[in-house]
Write a protein that holds these residues in place. Structure first.
Motif, PDB file in Angstrom:
ATOM      1  N   LEU A  27      69.294  20.851 -18.452  1.00  0.00           N
ATOM      2  CA  LEU A  27      70.314  21.093 -19.468  1.00  0.00           C
ATOM      3  C   LEU A  27      71.317  22.124 -18.987  1.00  0.00           C
ATOM      4  CD1 LEU A  27      68.176  21.355 -22.725  1.00  0.00           C
ATOM      5  CD2 LEU A  27      69.567  19.425 -21.980  1.00  0.00           C
ATOM      6  N   VAL A  28      70.818  23.196 -18.399  1.00  0.00           N
ATOM      7  CA  VAL A  28      71.701  24.246 -17.919  1.00  0.00           C
ATOM      8  C   VAL A  28      72.404  23.794 -16.649  1.00  0.00           C
ATOM      9  CG1 VAL A  28      71.807  26.611 -17.077  1.00  0.00           C
ATOM     10  CG2 VAL A  28      70.343  26.042 -19.007  1.00  0.00           C
ATOM     11  N   ARG A  29      71.690  23.116 -15.775  1.00  0.00           N
ATOM     12  CA  ARG A  29      72.254  22.680 -14.516  1.00  0.00           C
ATOM     13  C   ARG A  29      73.427  21.726 -14.714  1.00  0.00           C
ATOM     14  NH1 ARG A  29      67.359  21.106 -11.447  1.00  0.00           N
ATOM     15  NH2 ARG A  29      66.826  23.239 -11.063  1.00  0.00           N
ATOM     16  N   THR A  30      73.379  20.902 -15.771  1.00  0.00           N
ATOM     17  CA  THR A  30      74.412  19.901 -15.967  1.00  0.00           C
ATOM     18  C   THR A  30      75.598  20.407 -16.762  1.00  0.00           C
ATOM     19  OG1 THR A  30      73.286  19.048 -17.928  1.00  0.00           O
ATOM     20  CG2 THR A  30      72.782  17.967 -15.837  1.00  0.00           C
ATOM     21  N   ALA A  31      75.551  21.658 -17.231  1.00  0.00           N
ATOM     22  CA  ALA A  31      76.702  22.199 -17.960  1.00  0.00           C
ATOM     23  C   ALA A  31      77.890  22.254 -17.002  1.00  0.00           C
ATOM     24  CB  ALA A  31      76.394  23.593 -18.501  1.00  0.00           C
ATOM     25  N   LYS A  32      79.039  21.775 -17.435  1.00  0.00           N
ATOM     26  CA  LYS A  32      80.219  21.740 -16.581  1.00  0.00           C
ATOM     27  C   LYS A  32      81.251  22.704 -17.101  1.00  0.00           C
ATOM     28  CE  LYS A  32      79.463  17.111 -15.052  1.00  0.00           C
ATOM     29  NZ  LYS A  32      79.444  15.785 -15.451  1.00  0.00           N
ATOM     30  N   LYS A  33      82.077  23.203 -16.186  1.00  0.00           N
ATOM     31  CA  LYS A  33      83.097  24.170 -16.582  1.00  0.00           C
ATOM     32  C   LYS A  33      84.040  23.594 -17.623  1.00  0.00           C
ATOM     33  CE  LYS A  33      83.299  27.385 -12.871  1.00  0.00           C
ATOM     34  NZ  LYS A  33      84.098  28.299 -12.149  1.00  0.00           N
ATOM     35  N   GLU A  34      84.336  22.300 -17.527  1.00  0.00           N
ATOM     36  CA  GLU A  34      85.301  21.745 -18.464  1.00  0.00           C
ATOM     37  C   GLU A  34      84.682  21.418 -19.824  1.00  0.00           C
ATOM     38  OE1 GLU A  34      83.808  18.440 -15.781  1.00  0.00           O
ATOM     39  OE2 GLU A  34      84.688  20.375 -15.419  1.00  0.00           O
ATOM     40  N   GLY A  81      72.512  31.686 -18.334  1.00  0.00           N
ATOM     41  CA  GLY A  81      72.545  30.702 -17.251  1.00  0.00           C
ATOM     42  C   GLY A  81      73.462  29.539 -17.569  1.00  0.00           C
ATOM     43  N   ALA A  82      73.524  29.160 -18.832  1.00  0.00           N
ATOM     44  CA  ALA A  82      74.406  28.060 -19.246  1.00  0.00           C
ATOM     45  C   ALA A  82      75.866  28.494 -19.278  1.00  0.00           C
ATOM     46  CB  ALA A  82      73.981  27.544 -20.622  1.00  0.00           C
ATOM     47  N   VAL A  83      76.123  29.699 -19.759  1.00  0.00           N
ATOM     48  CA  VAL A  83      77.509  30.129 -19.958  1.00  0.00           C
ATOM     49  C   VAL A  83      78.146  30.686 -18.689  1.00  0.00           C
ATOM     50  CG1 VAL A  83      77.208  32.522 -20.734  1.00  0.00           C
ATOM     51  CG2 VAL A  83      79.008  31.130 -21.731  1.00  0.00           C
ATOM     52  N   PHE A  84      77.368  31.226 -17.769  1.00  0.00           N
ATOM     53  CA  PHE A  84      77.920  31.815 -16.546  1.00  0.00           C
ATOM     54  C   PHE A  84      78.760  30.817 -15.772  1.00  0.00           C
ATOM     55  CE2 PHE A  84      76.093  35.888 -16.723  1.00  0.00           C
ATOM     56  CZ  PHE A  84      76.442  36.611 -15.591  1.00  0.00           C
ATOM     57  N   LYS A  85      78.379  29.557 -15.793  1.00  0.00           N
ATOM     58  CA  LYS A  85      79.105  28.533 -15.042  1.00  0.00           C
ATOM     59  C   LYS A  85      80.487  28.267 -15.627  1.00  0.00           C
ATOM     60  CE  LYS A  85      74.868  26.444 -13.548  1.00  0.00           C
ATOM     61  NZ  LYS A  85      73.675  26.452 -14.307  1.00  0.00           N
ATOM     62  N   SER A  86      80.712  28.711 -16.864  1.00  0.00           N
ATOM     63  CA  SER A  86      81.999  28.496 -17.526  1.00  0.00           C
ATOM     64  C   SER A  86      82.910  29.712 -17.448  1.00  0.00           C
ATOM     65  CB  SER A  86      81.769  28.156 -19.004  1.00  0.00           C
ATOM     66  OG  SER A  86      80.983  27.002 -19.131  1.00  0.00           O
ATOM     67  N   ILE A  87      82.429  30.791 -16.876  1.00  0.00           N
ATOM     68  CA  ILE A  87      83.200  32.034 -16.818  1.00  0.00           C
ATOM     69  C   ILE A  87      84.021  32.073 -15.531  1.00  0.00           C
ATOM     70  CG2 ILE A  87      83.064  34.566 -16.816  1.00  0.00           C
ATOM     71  CD1 ILE A  87      82.223  33.178 -19.459  1.00  0.00           C
ATOM     72  N   ASP A  88      85.277  32.398 -15.672  1.00  0.00           N
ATOM     73  CA  ASP A  88      86.173  32.487 -14.533  1.00  0.00           C
ATOM     74  C   ASP A  88      85.673  33.547 -13.556  1.00  0.00           C
ATOM     75  OD1 ASP A  88      88.957  33.872 -13.420  1.00  0.00           O
ATOM     76  OD2 ASP A  88      89.012  31.679 -13.547  1.00  0.00           O
ATOM     77  N   GLU A  89      85.784  33.255 -12.272  1.00  0.00           N
ATOM     78  CA  GLU A  89      85.318  34.196 -11.250  1.00  0.00           C
ATOM     79  C   GLU A  89      86.028  35.536 -11.322  1.00  0.00           C
ATOM     80  OE1 GLU A  89      85.522  32.342  -7.398  1.00  0.00           O
ATOM     81  OE2 GLU A  89      83.660  31.255  -7.731  1.00  0.00           O
ATOM     82  N   ALA A  90      87.279  35.548 -11.748  1.00  0.00           N
ATOM     83  CA  ALA A  90      88.011  36.812 -11.861  1.00  0.00           C
ATOM     84  C   ALA A  90      87.355  37.720 -12.904  1.00  0.00           C
ATOM     85  CB  ALA A  90      89.475  36.548 -12.227  1.00  0.00           C
ATOM     86  N   VAL A  91      86.844  37.144 -13.971  1.00  0.00           N
ATOM     87  CA  VAL A  91      86.145  37.925 -14.995  1.00  0.00           C
ATOM     88  C   VAL A  91      84.856  38.490 -14.406  1.00  0.00           C
ATOM     89  CG1 VAL A  91      84.962  37.813 -17.237  1.00  0.00           C
ATOM     90  CG2 VAL A  91      87.139  36.607 -16.908  1.00  0.00           C
ATOM     91  N   LEU A  92      84.122  37.662 -13.674  1.00  0.00           N
ATOM     92  CA  LEU A  92      82.872  38.131 -13.058  1.00  0.00           C
ATOM     93  C   LEU A  92      83.147  39.249 -12.064  1.00  0.00           C
ATOM     94  CD1 LEU A  92      81.030  34.730 -12.474  1.00  0.00           C
ATOM     95  CD2 LEU A  92      80.656  36.392 -14.315  1.00  0.00           C
ATOM     96  N   ARG A  93      84.219  39.105 -11.286  1.00  0.00           N
ATOM     97  CA  ARG A  93      84.563  40.155 -10.314  1.00  0.00           C
ATOM     98  C   ARG A  93      84.950  41.448 -11.020  1.00  0.00           C
ATOM     99  NH1 ARG A  93      86.715  35.894  -7.358  1.00  0.00           N
ATOM    100  NH2 ARG A  93      88.787  36.130  -8.274  1.00  0.00           N
ATOM    101  N   SER A  94      85.738  41.335 -12.082  1.00  0.00           N
ATOM    102  CA  SER A  94      86.225  42.547 -12.747  1.00  0.00           C
ATOM    103  C   SER A  94      85.112  43.319 -13.448  1.00  0.00           C
ATOM    104  CB  SER A  94      87.332  42.201 -13.748  1.00  0.00           C
ATOM    105  OG  SER A  94      86.797  41.516 -14.861  1.00  0.00           O
ATOM    106  N   ARG A  95      84.056  42.644 -13.822  1.00  0.00           N
ATOM    107  CA  ARG A  95      82.930  43.288 -14.519  1.00  0.00           C
ATOM    108  C   ARG A  95      81.658  43.264 -13.672  1.00  0.00           C
ATOM    109  NH1 ARG A  95      84.595  46.009 -18.812  1.00  0.00           N
ATOM    110  NH2 ARG A  95      82.515  45.810 -19.602  1.00  0.00           N
ATOM    111  N   SER A  96      81.798  43.045 -12.370  1.00  0.00           N
ATOM    112  CA  SER A  96      80.628  42.825 -11.511  1.00  0.00           C
ATOM    113  C   SER A  96      79.638  43.986 -11.522  1.00  0.00           C
ATOM    114  CB  SER A  96      81.049  42.507 -10.076  1.00  0.00           C
ATOM    115  OG  SER A  96      81.702  43.611  -9.483  1.00  0.00           O
TER     116      SER A  96
END
Length: 180
Positions: free
Chosen positions: A12-19, A98-113
């Protein structure tokens, strides 16, 4: 078997897509599952949705779904208080992250890393006996580390003290653990 999520739950988590508009659509669809961990994940998801609704008001989405970043922020906020939480709730929070991380923009992850990696490393350390919490802590850490650029690896204390290095060290130590 009794402690881990069923393999189909992992899918379920693996198949979550960004779109995908709702990163939790498949999890929500299993709201009435008899699997205790899936029930717990849906309870936590419902609580998180209520907190978001209180903070941001009614969703503009016809299905009442909020942006992935709102879920991400709320789940990370819950994770900040994980020391007060039951391990099964932390596992549910990590599963949802785990499900939502795949939908988060990398810039957000970098800024709050720094904050993200500190919380994920703490969750992995404090809940290393729970396979679900560990599995999704590792996955979220992997996604965050993959989003980093070279400048994100070097902190004010030098290269060895940055949370990215500490998270990587934690993953390496965890990978050499002899437990199954």
């Amino acid at each position: 078997p009794g402690q881990c999520l069923h393999p189909s739950s992992i899918d379920l988590v693996r198949t979550a897509k960004k779109e995908t508009m709702d990163p939790f659509a498949q999890i929500r669809s299993r709201r009435n599952s008899k699997e205790p961990r899936m029930k717990k994940a849906n309870i936590v998801l419902e609580a998180v949705s209520e907190v978001i609704a209180q903070q941001y008001g009614k969703s503009k989405d016809p299905n009442g779904i909020y942006p992935a970043t709102a879920y991400f922020a709320a789940l990370m906020s819950f994770l900040e208080r994980e020391r007060e939480a039951d391990s099964s709730y932390v596992a549910a929070i990590m599963f949802l992250l785990g499900a939502v991380f795949k939908s988060i923009d990398e810039a957000v992850l970098r800024s709050r890393s720094e904050e993200i990696l500190t919380l994920l490393t703490r969750a992995l350390t404090n809940h290393n006996e729970d396979p679900v919490a560990c599995r999704w802590s590792i996955e979220c850490t992997r996604i965050t580390l993959s989003a980093l650029k070279i400048k994100n690896w070097i902190g004010p204390g030098g290269i060895g003290f940055h949370p990215a290095i500490m998270a990587l060290r934690g993953l390496l130590m965890f990978s050499t653990d002899l437990r199954p």
